[in-house]
Design an enzyme around this catalytic site. Structure first.
Site, mmCIF file in Angstrom:
data_model
loop_
_atom_site.group_PDB
_atom_site.id
_atom_site.type_symbol
_atom_site.label_atom_id
_atom_site.label_comp_id
_atom_site.label_asym_id
_atom_site.label_seq_id
_atom_site.Cartn_x
_atom_site.Cartn_y
_atom_site.Cartn_z
ATOM 1 C CB ILE B 135 -18.146 18.576 -22.421
ATOM 2 C CG1 ILE B 135 -16.793 18.600 -21.680
ATOM 3 C CG2 ILE B 135 -18.303 19.798 -23.314
ATOM 4 C CD1 ILE B 135 -15.572 18.381 -22.557
ATOM 5 C CB CYS B 136 -22.089 19.833 -24.356
ATOM 6 S SG CYS B 136 -23.306 20.325 -25.583
ATOM 7 C CB ILE B 137 -26.093 17.089 -24.241
ATOM 8 C CG1 ILE B 137 -27.447 16.427 -23.924
ATOM 9 C CG2 ILE B 137 -25.312 16.207 -25.188
ATOM 10 C CD1 ILE B 137 -28.435 17.300 -23.208
ATOM 11 N N PRO B 139 -23.517 15.438 -19.385
ATOM 12 C CG PRO B 139 -23.210 17.446 -18.200
ATOM 13 C CD PRO B 139 -23.198 16.871 -19.598
ATOM 14 C CB THR B 194 -17.909 22.944 -18.659
ATOM 15 O OG1 THR B 194 -17.929 24.336 -19.014
ATOM 16 C CG2 THR B 194 -17.457 22.147 -19.889
#
Lengths: 221, 221
Positions: B135-137, B139, B194
């Site tokens: 989620i968010c950063i 990845p 996401t």
């Protein structure tokens, strides 16, 4: 757009705001189109508790506003600046912070003292017909604020612990049972309460009661 | 019942797990019937940031596991004990903690180092066909874990910041845009991502993408 003040008391169930309850309050307020304004008192926490070992960390001090800002992603103001004229409702999430930092019910029970700004906000809200929401242990704040005031006996839920319910009655409140997925509405005093993690057991159950509380608060505001 | 590990990185967007993203992950996992197990590394945080002033507090140190325990209400284990054989999937919420404490992408970009347990968990999950959600950063963790490995180019989303997306591509990942309410599914590598607060702007928007991610992770697990 309804403007709702959310009063935080730190960041973590054992010494601050119960994080799930606080975040779920923000989630449902945003989902239902409210404008959110977070506040917390600018003062030291009563305790810092290591949430992994569950032991108090006697050597450490943290500030209630600074830690609450973690939940609010920095978008928060000191409780001293909270002005009910600019709000339609106020919600107090639970966690030990409500009973340690907003009042000291956790250690003093029905003889507890209440933070002067919290007392001011609850009285102001009541006097001006604004709606008050209180989650988990936070109904103790409402009971304490009106303690000894003839004619105001707020009807609130607090879970099923007999000692806690007894302490609220000692402060002059009327205790009414509710399941974790439900709310108690005191229509006369415009107070909505839900037991949340006083009952639990898990976040999805707690979420049901908090969503119901938020919807009811917005409907009555 | 699907068993899902949630890897936390502290408690607060600027130095730990983004609290809303972490709590929403727990909410939707519980709502959709998963068994939740939280983990975090038992080591000092890179920074402690005052979330009210947004300034680093250079004199203070906090432990990632201890602070993460606030989000998990104490129900958490050290990341070193996380065993993929006992799990069907793993989810990494975002926040600067993912890019400061699980790797140091926040300061080193594509040249970042990754926490050895995080690298082990991502490789183990991939080798054993378990699903990875990020989620968010977060990845960036997946991209860093597979950096330089021929044949694994994970397809992930990271929001719309060109520099961040460029850094992920430099590490060998394929970047795919998605809106805050959507997910990117890399079916070959079993990775679901996401953008959440990489895009925002508010908790109810972020919640849409996270709920979709949780449902997809459980469906693929």
């Amino acid at each position: 757009m309804k403007r709702v003040g959310v009063v935080l008391s730190g960041c973590g169930v054992f010494d601050g705001s119960e994080i799930h309850e606080a975040v779920l309050t923000l989630l449902y307020l945003d989902q239902h189109g409210a404008e959110i304004r977070c506040f917390a008192p600018d003062k030291p926490q009563m305790h810092v508790v290591n949430h992994y070992t569950k032991q108090p960390q006697a050597e450490e001090t943290r500030n209630v506003l600074t830690e609450s800002a973690r939940i609010a992603r920095g978008e928060i103001a000191p409780l001293a600046k909270m002005n009910l004229d600019q709000l339609d409702a106020v919600i107090f999430p639970g966690g030990f912070g409500a009973a340690k930092n907003l009042c000291n019910f956790a250690v003093a029970g029905p003889a507890c003292e209440i933070d002067p700004d919290v007392a001011r906000i609850i009285h102001d809200a009541h006097a001006k017909g604004k709606v008050i929401g209180a989650i988990c242990i936070a109904p103790a704040l409402v009971a304490r604020a009106f303690k000894g005031e003839a004619g105001v006996s707020p009807t609130v839920t607090i879970g099923t612990d007999a000692a806690t319910a007894g302490a609220l009655r000692e402060m002059g409140a009327t205790n009414q049972a509710a399941s974790v997925s439900d709310v108690v509405v005191d229509a006369k005093n415009k107070i909505v309460t839900t037991p949340a993690y006083m009952l639990g057991p898990t976040i999805s159950k707690v979420a049901q009661g908090i969503e119901k509380l938020v919807k009811k608060v917005l409907e009555m505001a």
